[in-house]
Design a protein around this motif. Sequence first.
Motif, PDB file in Angstrom:
ATOM      1  N   ILE A 133       0.860  -1.177   0.000  1.00  0.00           N
ATOM      2  CA  ILE A 133       0.000   0.000   0.000  1.00  0.00           C
ATOM      3  C   ILE A 133       0.898   1.229   0.000  1.00  0.00           C
ATOM      4  N   GLU A 134       0.758   2.084  -0.997  1.00  0.00           N
ATOM      5  CA  GLU A 134       1.543   3.322  -1.079  1.00  0.00           C
ATOM      6  C   GLU A 134       0.696   4.479  -0.563  1.00  0.00           C
ATOM      7  N   LEU A 135       1.272   5.275   0.341  1.00  0.00           N
ATOM      8  CA  LEU A 135       0.534   6.363   0.980  1.00  0.00           C
ATOM      9  C   LEU A 135       1.348   7.651   0.944  1.00  0.00           C
ATOM     10  N   ALA A 136       0.655   8.777   1.032  1.00  0.00           N
ATOM     11  CA  ALA A 136       1.305  10.063   0.820  1.00  0.00           C
ATOM     12  C   ALA A 136       2.137  10.515   2.002  1.00  0.00           C
ATOM     13  N   ASP A 137       1.687  10.225   3.219  1.00  0.00           N
ATOM     14  CA  ASP A 137       2.377  10.773   4.390  1.00  0.00           C
ATOM     15  C   ASP A 137       2.120   9.905   5.612  1.00  0.00           C
ATOM     16  N   ASP A 138       2.693  10.340   6.753  1.00  0.00           N
ATOM     17  CA  ASP A 138       2.565   9.570   7.984  1.00  0.00           C
ATOM     18  C   ASP A 138       1.112   9.451   8.437  1.00  0.00           C
ATOM     19  N   ALA A 155      -6.014  -6.153   1.521  1.00  0.00           N
ATOM     20  CA  ALA A 155      -6.356  -5.848   0.128  1.00  0.00           C
ATOM     21  C   ALA A 155      -7.451  -4.794   0.043  1.00  0.00           C
ATOM     22  N   LYS A 156      -8.430  -4.855   0.955  1.00  0.00           N
ATOM     23  CA  LYS A 156      -9.517  -3.870   0.955  1.00  0.00           C
ATOM     24  C   LYS A 156      -8.980  -2.485   1.290  1.00  0.00           C
ATOM     25  N   VAL A 157      -8.086  -2.408   2.277  1.00  0.00           N
ATOM     26  CA  VAL A 157      -7.492  -1.118   2.630  1.00  0.00           C
ATOM     27  C   VAL A 157      -6.680  -0.577   1.459  1.00  0.00           C
ATOM     28  N   ALA A 158      -5.977  -1.468   0.760  1.00  0.00           N
ATOM     29  CA  ALA A 158      -5.195  -1.045  -0.414  1.00  0.00           C
ATOM     30  C   ALA A 158      -6.113  -0.463  -1.481  1.00  0.00           C
ATOM     31  N   GLN A 159      -7.236  -1.127  -1.728  1.00  0.00           N
ATOM     32  CA  GLN A 159      -8.182  -0.631  -2.737  1.00  0.00           C
ATOM     33  C   GLN A 159      -8.750   0.732  -2.351  1.00  0.00           C
ATOM     34  N   ASP A 160      -8.924   0.951  -1.057  1.00  0.00           N
ATOM     35  CA  ASP A 160      -9.500   2.212  -0.586  1.00  0.00           C
ATOM     36  C   ASP A 160      -8.482   3.350  -0.556  1.00  0.00           C
ATOM     37  N   MET A 161      -7.208   3.037  -0.235  1.00  0.00           N
ATOM     38  CA  MET A 161      -6.288   4.111   0.124  1.00  0.00           C
ATOM     39  C   MET A 161      -4.992   4.165  -0.677  1.00  0.00           C
ATOM     40  N   SER A 162      -4.590   3.090  -1.322  1.00  0.00           N
ATOM     41  CA  SER A 162      -3.279   3.077  -1.963  1.00  0.00           C
ATOM     42  C   SER A 162      -3.204   4.049  -3.131  1.00  0.00           C
ATOM     43  N   LEU A 163      -2.036   4.646  -3.316  1.00  0.00           N
ATOM     44  CA  LEU A 163      -1.760   5.537  -4.442  1.00  0.00           C
ATOM     45  C   LEU A 163      -1.042   4.815  -5.574  1.00  0.00           C
ATOM     46  N   ALA A 164      -0.731   3.548  -5.377  1.00  0.00           N
ATOM     47  CA  ALA A 164       0.047   2.788  -6.350  1.00  0.00           C
ATOM     48  C   ALA A 164      -0.841   2.269  -7.484  1.00  0.00           C
ATOM     49  N   THR A 166      -1.120  -0.616  -8.399  1.00  0.00           N
ATOM     50  CA  THR A 166      -1.656  -1.923  -8.014  1.00  0.00           C
ATOM     51  C   THR A 166      -2.888  -1.815  -7.116  1.00  0.00           C
ATOM     52  N   ARG A 167      -3.380  -0.614  -6.946  1.00  0.00           N
ATOM     53  CA  ARG A 167      -4.528  -0.399  -6.064  1.00  0.00           C
ATOM     54  C   ARG A 167      -5.709  -1.297  -6.410  1.00  0.00           C
ATOM     55  N   ALA A 168      -6.037  -1.377  -7.702  1.00  0.00           N
ATOM     56  CA  ALA A 168      -7.213  -2.145  -8.121  1.00  0.00           C
ATOM     57  C   ALA A 168      -7.109  -3.619  -7.752  1.00  0.00           C
ATOM     58  N   SER A 169      -5.891  -4.136  -7.706  1.00  0.00           N
ATOM     59  CA  SER A 169      -5.683  -5.556  -7.371  1.00  0.00           C
ATOM     60  C   SER A 169      -5.392  -5.749  -5.888  1.00  0.00           C
ATOM     61  N   GLY A 170      -5.728  -4.771  -5.083  1.00  0.00           N
ATOM     62  CA  GLY A 170      -5.481  -4.901  -3.645  1.00  0.00           C
ATOM     63  C   GLY A 170      -4.022  -4.815  -3.278  1.00  0.00           C
ATOM     64  N   GLY A 171      -3.226  -4.143  -4.115  1.00  0.00           N
ATOM     65  CA  GLY A 171      -1.800  -3.979  -3.831  1.00  0.00           C
ATOM     66  C   GLY A 171      -0.954  -5.173  -4.200  1.00  0.00           C
ATOM     67  N   ALA A 172      -1.531  -6.146  -4.904  1.00  0.00           N
ATOM     68  CA  ALA A 172      -0.812  -7.396  -5.175  1.00  0.00           C
ATOM     69  C   ALA A 172       0.352  -7.189  -6.138  1.00  0.00           C
ATOM     70  N   LEU A 173       1.503  -7.766  -5.800  1.00  0.00           N
ATOM     71  CA  LEU A 173       2.676  -7.781  -6.666  1.00  0.00           C
ATOM     72  C   LEU A 173       2.853  -9.188  -7.233  1.00  0.00           C
ATOM     73  N   ASP A 174       3.637  -9.296  -8.297  1.00  0.00           N
ATOM     74  CA  ASP A 174       3.980 -10.609  -8.832  1.00  0.00           C
ATOM     75  C   ASP A 174       4.947 -11.306  -7.883  1.00  0.00           C
ATOM     76  N   TRP A 175       5.067 -12.626  -8.055  1.00  0.00           N
ATOM     77  CA  TRP A 175       6.082 -13.352  -7.318  1.00  0.00           C
ATOM     78  C   TRP A 175       7.451 -12.737  -7.618  1.00  0.00           C
TER      79      TRP A 175
END
Length: 268
Positions: A133-138, A155-164, A166-175
């Motif tokens: 999850i990427e966020l702007a500040d503290d 994943a839900k928090v990522a969809q709501d708040m992430s700036l990355a 990958t937000r739509a996928s819940g912040g998921a990265l590849d292996w």
Amino acid sequence: MQPILSRLAAGVVLALGLHVGHAATVNGVTISGAAIVEAAKAAGLPDTPQSREVIKQQLIARELFRQEASKDKALEGRPEVQTQLREARNQILTQAWLKDRIKPEPVTDAQVRGRYNAIVASLGAMEYKARVIELADDAAADKALARIKAGEDFAKVAQDMSLAPTRASGGALDWVSFKVPAQEGRTQSLPLPLAEAISTLPAGGVSPSPVTWNARRYLVKVDALRPTQVPSYDAAAPGIRQALQAQALERATVALVTSLLTKAKITQ
């Protein structure tokens, strides 16, 4: 717009009951079987009787539209149509010129093998399936972490708040796999602080505090980890070759642009 029109056109033609073979004529204009096959390929459809039928109906509708449009002699005189015709002509000529001028160096088997060996050598013993999850500040990071600690799904928090992205996928990265301890430039393009956090977490673990990188804050979770699965050379080679070809094309394009800039008179 064009795909929507094509679908509508196909629906109109089917509704009219136009059922013909793998080739057709529309008011004397032939639609060949080869044209149907090429259009199916361009659309990424499999070469099946069903896909050919769909494409055929679309080509019939498109030809009907073309014939009717050609009867309206006032169309070409419209300023917006003239502009679009010029732009289309310029684009076609530009693409043809670029195809003739941009000549990337061919990618050799030795280059593909070398890149494969380098990738394999960079892998660590384990690989990680993580979320970020990427966020702007503290303040934003503290709010997101509080929600996760309260039991909300990462994943839900990522969809709501992430700036990355990958937000739509819940912040998921590849292996991803890299040698530990993680070292700068040897983390498969992951920022070093994130790689360090990922490599220290167990499966299901979440970073206890935000990770700082590039003036942003990150929360990290490792969904799973496993021994690194190294693909065979034969399985990996096509993808590696494609990536090297893209790099060669980019280099050739940059070289052409640089050459043109040195000879051009540009004012800004």
